[in-house]
Write a protein that holds these residues in place. Structure first.
Motif, PDB file in Angstrom:
ATOM      1  N   GLY A  86       0.825  -1.200   0.000  1.00  0.00           N
ATOM      2  CA  GLY A  86       0.000   0.000   0.000  1.00  0.00           C
ATOM      3  C   GLY A  86       0.862   1.254   0.000  1.00  0.00           C
ATOM      4  O   GLY A  86       2.064   1.207   0.245  1.00  0.00           O
ATOM      5  N   TYR A  87       0.229   2.414  -0.229  1.00  0.00           N
ATOM      6  CA  TYR A  87       0.988   3.659  -0.247  1.00  0.00           C
ATOM      7  C   TYR A  87       0.044   4.851  -0.061  1.00  0.00           C
ATOM      8  O   TYR A  87      -1.179   4.745  -0.216  1.00  0.00           O
ATOM      9  N   LEU A  88       0.643   5.992   0.258  1.00  0.00           N
ATOM     10  CA  LEU A  88      -0.079   7.247   0.479  1.00  0.00           C
ATOM     11  C   LEU A  88       0.281   8.220  -0.628  1.00  0.00           C
ATOM     12  O   LEU A  88       1.451   8.338  -0.999  1.00  0.00           O
ATOM     13  N   LYS A  89      -0.725   8.942  -1.163  1.00  0.00           N
ATOM     14  CA  LYS A  89      -0.432   9.930  -2.197  1.00  0.00           C
ATOM     15  C   LYS A  89      -1.432  11.074  -2.144  1.00  0.00           C
ATOM     16  O   LYS A  89      -2.503  10.968  -1.530  1.00  0.00           O
ATOM     17  N   ILE A  90      -1.068  12.180  -2.761  1.00  0.00           N
ATOM     18  CA  ILE A  90      -1.992  13.303  -2.943  1.00  0.00           C
ATOM     19  C   ILE A  90      -2.978  12.927  -4.045  1.00  0.00           C
ATOM     20  O   ILE A  90      -2.598  12.503  -5.137  1.00  0.00           O
ATOM     21  N   GLY A  91      -4.279  13.066  -3.764  1.00  0.00           N
ATOM     22  CA  GLY A  91      -5.295  12.668  -4.720  1.00  0.00           C
ATOM     23  C   GLY A  91      -5.596  13.739  -5.749  1.00  0.00           C
ATOM     24  O   GLY A  91      -5.072  14.853  -5.707  1.00  0.00           O
ATOM     25  N   ASP A  92      -6.493  13.392  -6.686  1.00  0.00           N
ATOM     26  CA  ASP A  92      -6.853  14.326  -7.756  1.00  0.00           C
ATOM     27  C   ASP A  92      -7.812  15.408  -7.286  1.00  0.00           C
ATOM     28  O   ASP A  92      -8.059  16.382  -8.005  1.00  0.00           O
ATOM     29  N   LYS A  93      -8.402  15.255  -6.113  1.00  0.00           N
ATOM     30  CA  LYS A  93      -9.417  16.199  -5.634  1.00  0.00           C
ATOM     31  C   LYS A  93      -8.900  17.050  -4.474  1.00  0.00           C
ATOM     32  O   LYS A  93      -9.650  17.474  -3.605  1.00  0.00           O
ATOM     33  N   GLY A  94      -7.610  17.284  -4.490  1.00  0.00           N
ATOM     34  CA  GLY A  94      -7.020  18.153  -3.489  1.00  0.00           C
ATOM     35  C   GLY A  94      -6.964  17.536  -2.105  1.00  0.00           C
ATOM     36  O   GLY A  94      -6.840  18.247  -1.113  1.00  0.00           O
ATOM     37  N   ASN A  95      -7.051  16.223  -2.032  1.00  0.00           N
ATOM     38  CA  ASN A  95      -6.966  15.542  -0.750  1.00  0.00           C
ATOM     39  C   ASN A  95      -5.795  14.562  -0.786  1.00  0.00           C
ATOM     40  O   ASN A  95      -5.064  14.503  -1.776  1.00  0.00           O
ATOM     41  N   PHE A  96      -5.597  13.813   0.279  1.00  0.00           N
ATOM     42  CA  PHE A  96      -4.612  12.741   0.196  1.00  0.00           C
ATOM     43  C   PHE A  96      -5.284  11.426   0.545  1.00  0.00           C
ATOM     44  O   PHE A  96      -6.223  11.364   1.343  1.00  0.00           O
ATOM     45  N   VAL A  97      -4.796  10.365  -0.109  1.00  0.00           N
ATOM     46  CA  VAL A  97      -5.496   9.091  -0.116  1.00  0.00           C
ATOM     47  C   VAL A  97      -4.524   7.972   0.246  1.00  0.00           C
ATOM     48  O   VAL A  97      -3.375   7.964  -0.220  1.00  0.00           O
ATOM     49  N   LEU A  98      -4.988   7.031   1.058  1.00  0.00           N
ATOM     50  CA  LEU A  98      -4.231   5.828   1.383  1.00  0.00           C
ATOM     51  C   LEU A  98      -4.803   4.690   0.552  1.00  0.00           C
ATOM     52  O   LEU A  98      -5.994   4.375   0.648  1.00  0.00           O
ATOM     53  N   LEU A  99      -3.971   4.102  -0.291  1.00  0.00           N
ATOM     54  CA  LEU A  99      -4.416   3.049  -1.202  1.00  0.00           C
ATOM     55  C   LEU A  99      -3.863   1.696  -0.764  1.00  0.00           C
ATOM     56  O   LEU A  99      -2.724   1.594  -0.293  1.00  0.00           O
ATOM     57  N   ASN A 100      -4.672   0.653  -0.920  1.00  0.00           N
ATOM     58  CA  ASN A 100      -4.217  -0.693  -0.575  1.00  0.00           C
ATOM     59  C   ASN A 100      -3.492  -1.323  -1.745  1.00  0.00           C
ATOM     60  O   ASN A 100      -3.255  -0.684  -2.772  1.00  0.00           O
ATOM     61  N   SER A 101      -3.154  -2.596  -1.627  1.00  0.00           N
ATOM     62  CA  SER A 101      -2.362  -3.267  -2.656  1.00  0.00           C
ATOM     63  C   SER A 101      -3.090  -3.349  -3.988  1.00  0.00           C
ATOM     64  O   SER A 101      -2.460  -3.487  -5.043  1.00  0.00           O
ATOM     65  N   SER A 102      -4.422  -3.253  -3.962  1.00  0.00           N
ATOM     66  CA  SER A 102      -5.207  -3.309  -5.195  1.00  0.00           C
ATOM     67  C   SER A 102      -5.415  -1.942  -5.812  1.00  0.00           C
ATOM     68  O   SER A 102      -6.070  -1.819  -6.855  1.00  0.00           O
ATOM     69  N   GLY A 103      -4.881  -0.890  -5.173  1.00  0.00           N
ATOM     70  CA  GLY A 103      -5.047   0.463  -5.678  1.00  0.00           C
ATOM     71  C   GLY A 103      -6.372   1.094  -5.286  1.00  0.00           C
ATOM     72  O   GLY A 103      -6.712   2.175  -5.774  1.00  0.00           O
ATOM     73  N   ASN A 104      -7.121   0.443  -4.376  1.00  0.00           N
ATOM     74  CA  ASN A 104      -8.400   0.980  -3.918  1.00  0.00           C
ATOM     75  C   ASN A 104      -8.198   1.785  -2.633  1.00  0.00           C
ATOM     76  O   ASN A 104      -7.388   1.417  -1.783  1.00  0.00           O
ATOM     77  N   PRO A 105      -8.967   2.880  -2.473  1.00  0.00           N
ATOM     78  CA  PRO A 105      -8.806   3.715  -1.271  1.00  0.00           C
ATOM     79  C   PRO A 105      -9.201   2.952  -0.005  1.00  0.00           C
ATOM     80  O   PRO A 105     -10.266   2.357   0.066  1.00  0.00           O
ATOM     81  N   ALA A 106      -8.294   2.951   0.967  1.00  0.00           N
ATOM     82  CA  ALA A 106      -8.598   2.391   2.283  1.00  0.00           C
ATOM     83  C   ALA A 106      -8.977   3.490   3.256  1.00  0.00           C
ATOM     84  O   ALA A 106      -9.653   3.248   4.256  1.00  0.00           O
ATOM     85  N   TRP A 107      -8.538   4.721   2.950  1.00  0.00           N
ATOM     86  CA  TRP A 107      -8.825   5.871   3.809  1.00  0.00           C
ATOM     87  C   TRP A 107      -8.429   7.121   3.032  1.00  0.00           C
ATOM     88  O   TRP A 107      -7.532   7.093   2.192  1.00  0.00           O
ATOM     89  N   SER A 108      -9.093   8.235   3.314  1.00  0.00           N
ATOM     90  CA  SER A 108      -8.725   9.494   2.659  1.00  0.00           C
ATOM     91  C   SER A 108      -9.160  10.666   3.517  1.00  0.00           C
ATOM     92  O   SER A 108     -10.048  10.543   4.374  1.00  0.00           O
ATOM     93  N   SER A 109      -8.514  11.809   3.291  1.00  0.00           N
ATOM     94  CA  SER A 109      -8.942  13.048   3.930  1.00  0.00           C
ATOM     95  C   SER A 109     -10.088  13.633   3.112  1.00  0.00           C
ATOM     96  O   SER A 109     -10.457  13.111   2.053  1.00  0.00           O
ATOM     97  N   ASN A 110     -10.654  14.740   3.578  1.00  0.00           N
ATOM     98  CA  ASN A 110     -11.757  15.363   2.844  1.00  0.00           C
ATOM     99  C   ASN A 110     -11.246  16.049   1.573  1.00  0.00           C
ATOM    100  O   ASN A 110     -10.075  16.394   1.442  1.00  0.00           O
ATOM    101  N   GLN A 111     -12.143  16.234   0.625  1.00  0.00           N
ATOM    102  CA  GLN A 111     -11.788  16.886  -0.627  1.00  0.00           C
ATOM    103  C   GLN A 111     -11.594  18.387  -0.419  1.00  0.00           C
ATOM    104  O   GLN A 111     -12.241  18.994   0.437  1.00  0.00           O
ATOM    105  N   THR A 112     -10.673  18.979  -1.201  1.00  0.00           N
ATOM    106  CA  THR A 112     -10.401  20.418  -1.105  1.00  0.00           C
ATOM    107  C   THR A 112     -10.323  21.010  -2.505  1.00  0.00           C
ATOM    108  O   THR A 112     -10.321  20.293  -3.517  1.00  0.00           O
ATOM    109  N   ASN A 113     -10.218  22.334  -2.546  1.00  0.00           N
ATOM    110  CA  ASN A 113     -10.079  23.046  -3.823  1.00  0.00           C
ATOM    111  C   ASN A 113      -8.645  23.488  -4.077  1.00  0.00           C
ATOM    112  O   ASN A 113      -8.403  24.368  -4.899  1.00  0.00           O
TER     113      ASN A 113
END
Length: 830
Positions: A86-113
């Motif tokens: 798994g890994y952590l990255k900045i998402g496309d919606k101005g948030n950051f997302v924790l992804l599991n081994s399948s690339g699916n979100p396991a957790w994320s912060s709220n969306q921002t502008n």
């Protein structure tokens, strides 16, 4: 050449996606893998991945360069990722997302502008998301401080935003140090009425802090102890209610944590001299627990029994009250008359529960009293703020719950009483005169009472004690004159429920053998049932016991003052003619020895239950050594003195051999050595020296017996002549210690946990007292996987035996040998 360019391309990729080791920020082009971290600017905190005991991965924040690893925040506590890809990255919606081994979100912060979002770890331990164009360093789009887990750090706020109806609170780990998922305990601010803070286990309230009085919470008088290092803040208005704290020394590391162990304690730690020091915790005493004494009951940790009724009230359930259960509370003696009622002034109080009260911040105390007097529904009033002489008004319009009286740092409370119950006070302003008169009269009555007691005692010296009919509750001449020396406390304040002998005879079917639970040096123990169906355990002093009377006095003296869930509860006693009997709560599973050493019952104790028993005994000992009002050395800790309730929770019993230490006393010496073979430390058995480390040695023996299912006394190995301590010590050296685990445990254990407990046990039974840990250190080691426990030294009583089992009262010098050359001729042991 091709290989060179491949390596060059790989290096470029690493530089693009991996933040530098010293970096405190991550941008949209970077990701954080499970083997990478962010480090705050001054290298105080680390953001990275850690593994729970279930091998799942969690994103968290912990202190840098502190062992053991101390985690203060967990992002995905209830949604772990199952492997290291798994890994952590900045998402496309101005948030950051924790992804599991399948690339699916396991957790994320709220969306921002945010156009250019940046993730940054601050030296406060706060993980923030902001726009890179923002130079104010205050306009955060998201921050971890808004989503606390089990730990409160300086600068973090708990409470309510009443405009947005959002809340911040603490939730314990499911299992301390192992499973960070949401546990059963929560710490929440209640904004209703006068704001308060509650600790709950699920929906059940465990503890209430009391209202904020401008200096501290009224139920936590010790909050001002480290006033130079810690500053607490509590604010509330129509927009929100917030609780926070700060440190005055920048280099001081401090944290508050809500634990899942210790029954949901809220603990304050500071990092001092390379270790976490626990400075305070709640609940700590019996009176800290919610509504212990019911409505209009006042709890006093320094009294026995701890519950009393407010003047003008009587117990609602006298029978339960006699059995030291005050939860039903108190009721008025006299019906109120609004026009003539008066107010009783109580000092140093924890304010009653304030969820449903009238609050006015601008009124004076006199104005508050006048308003309460005119409102016939008002039952009590007080200042809101005690600073600068006091200000504000809080009025209770219903029953008063959860009151505690403290020696100091409490608050003034005025309780409505019928005029007949308060005396002839003409106004609240005369309460000091009344108090002085009351003290004078009380002193006069006390002197006359003492004279009368001396006279009656002299008159009745040659007479036998009168039989006590039925069941009564009173002060006892026996206790006053013999059990507790007057230098320790005024025995007029010590009351203990008394049972008459006929009641106990009926409860035990005339002390029949069928009701017999066991026997010891004191005498026999029987099971009994009172007429109301309540089950009790009755310990009857043997008439021909040479040691019993002193032990009886000692046990009454000690246990009546102790309140802890891992200590057996004394319900009362019986003193008639030659009978001296103690009455305890009944423990369904009897002594630990009756289960642990019985092959047919051993499987009832899987590893989880055995560890809970070890941990419960440790908590009880810590209370005796450190947290009770007296430092108490048990001196006879053994399996038969550990009683088990219906859920196999342990309770330490039999305080007949115990000794009280002064606050600054570390050890003592006796010429009369008492205890039980196999559990006595070398320095005690040889020279009569005892201290808290004497109990630590006995506790270490208990650990080894609980894990192996074998007795230290009477254990031997053919042709090797080792006792249990020596056998564990040998296998520890050979790396085969797991072969000693009781087969009854089955496969229910985790090897590392068992090895850690055996390690702790060997540390506790080291020959020299100074090498043994304190019980606070033992609790810490049991709670945490300490990476580098010190290596244990030779155990005391590395004994050789020529017989499999001998009577503890034997005087044969050839039966026991040890590294200390201890013989049994000097012992008065059991």
């Amino acid at each position: 050449m091709r290989i060179f360019f491949n390596h060059l391309n790989y290096l470029i990729i690493i530089l693009i996606i991996t933040p530098p080791a010293s970096s405190d920020t991550s941008t949209g082009k970077q990701i954080l893998r499970t083997n990478q971290t962010l480090l705050s600017q001054n290298q105080t905190f680390v953001l990275g991945f850690f593994r729970g005991s279930n091998t799942n991965y969690y994103l968290g924040i912990w202190y840098n360069n502190i062992n053991p690893q101390t985690i203060v925040w967990v992002a995905n506590r209830d949604n772990p990722i199952d492997n290291s890809t798994g890994y952590l990255k900045i998402g496309d919606k101005g948030n950051f997302v924790l992804l599991n081994s399948s690339g699916n979100p396991a957790w994320s912060s709220n969306q921002t502008n945010a156009m250019n979002p940046v993730l940054q770890l601050l030296d406060t331990g706060n993980l923030v998301l902001k726009d890179s164009s923002d130079t104010t360093n205050s306009n955060y789009l998201w921050q971890s401080f808004d989503y606390p887990t089990d730990t409160m750090l300086p600068g973090m706020k708990l409470g309510w935003n009443l405009d947005t109806r959002t809340e911040k609170h603490l939730t314990s780990w499911k299992v301390a140090g192992e499973d960070p998922s949401s546990g059963d305990y929560t710490l929440k601010v209640d904004y209703h009425g006068l704001p308060d803070i509650f600790i709950r286990r699920n929906q059940t309230i465990i503890f209430r802090t009391g209202d904020w009085n401008g200096e501290r919470f009224s139920g936590v008088p010790g909050m001002g102890d480290n006033i130079n290092e810690i500053k607490y803040n509590f604010t509330y208005d129509e927009h929100g209610v917030w609780y926070s704290y700060s440190v005055t020394i920048a280099s001081l590391l401090s944290r508050l944590i809500l634990t899942s162990d210790s029954d949901g304690q809220y603990q304050r730690y500071m990092w001092i001299q390379g270790t976490w020091s626990k400075f305070s915790y709640v609940p700590a005493y019996q009176c800290d627990y919610y509504r212990v004494c019911g409505s209009y009951g006042v709890c006093d940790n320094d009294a026995s029994p701890i519950c009393t009724c407010v003047q003008g009230f009587r117990p609602k359930n006298q029978e339960a009250w006699n059995l030291r259960d005050g939860s039903d509370g108190c009721v008025r003696k006299t019906v109120l008359n609004c026009s003539t009622d008066k107010f009783l002034h109580l000092e140093n109080m924890k304010m009653p529960e304030t969820s449903s009260v009238f609050v006015n911040k601008s009124m004076t105390l006199d104005e508050c009293g006048s308003l309460c007097k005119r409102n016939c529904s008002c039952t009590a009033y007080a200042n809101i703020d005690i600073t600068n002489g006091g200000s504000g008004c809080v009025m209770w319009l219903d029953q008063l719950f959860d009151m505690v009286v403290f020696p100091k740092n409490g608050q003034d409370l005025y309780v409505r009483l019928a005029a007949a119950d308060i005396g002839s006070t003409s106004s609240n302003k005369n309460h000091r005169v009344d108090l002085a008169i009351g003290i004078t009269l009380s002193a006069l009555v006390l002197v006359l009472g003492l004279v009368a007691i001396c006279y009656l005692r002299k008159k009745s010296k040659q007479k036998s004690r009168a039989t006590i009919p039925g069941f009564v509750h009173r002060s006892h001449e026996f206790l006053m004159n013999e059990v507790v020396p007057s230098v320790e406390r005024n025995m007029d304040d010590l009351e203990l429920p008394m049972f008459d002998f006929d009641t106990l005879t009926m409860a035990t079917n005339n002390f029949s053998q069928n009701n017999k639970l066991g026997e010891g040096g004191f005498g026999n123990v029987h099971k009994g049932r009172l007429v109301d169906g309540r089950e009790i355990a009755i310990k009857r002093l043997s008439k021909d016991s040479g040691q019993g009377i002193e032990e009886f006095k000692n046990e009454v003296k000690l246990i009546v003052k102790l309140q802890h869930r891992n200590l057996v509860r004394l319900l009362g006693c019986c003193i008639e003619k030659d009978e001296k009997i103690l009455v305890y709560e009944y423990m369904e599973n009897r002594g630990l020895d009756s289960v642990l050493f019985d092959k047919s019952k051993g499987p009832l104790l899987d590893w989880k239950k055995r560890f809970n028993i070890i941990y419960g005994i440790a908590k009880g000992l810590l209370y005796l050594h450190q947290d009770s009002r007296f430092r108490i050395i048990h001196r006879d800790l053994k399996t038969s003195n550990i009683l088990l309730d219906s859920e196999m929770n342990p309770k330490i019993s039999d305080f007949g051999m115990a000794r009280i230490f002064n606050e600054d006393q570390m050890q003592a010496k006796t010429r009369r050595i008492v205890g039980t073979y196999g559990y006595m430390s070398p320095e005690y058995a040889m020279d009569g020296n005892f201290s808290v480390k004497t109990d630590v040695f006995s506790f270490g023996v208990l650990i080894l017996e609980i894990i192996t299912g074998k007795k230290n006394r009477g254990f031997y190995i053919d042709n090797e002549e080792l006792n249990l301590l020596g056998n564990v010590w040998r296998h520890w050296h050979e790396g085969t210690v797991l072969t000693l685990i009781d087969p009854s445990i089955g496969n229910s254990y985790i090897e590392s946990d068992v090895i850690r407990c055996l390690h702790i046990g060997l540390l506790c039974v080291q020959e020299h007292a100074e090498d043994r840990p304190t019980m606070s250190s033992v609790i810490f080691m049991l709670n945490n996987e300490v990476p580098s426990l010190s290596y244990p030294k030779n155990p005391g009583f590395f004994a050789r035996k020529s017989h499999p089992e001998t009577d503890s009262s034997s005087n044969k010098q050839d039966e026991i040998w040890s590294v200390n050359q201890v013989t049994t001729t000097m012992l008065d042991a059991r």
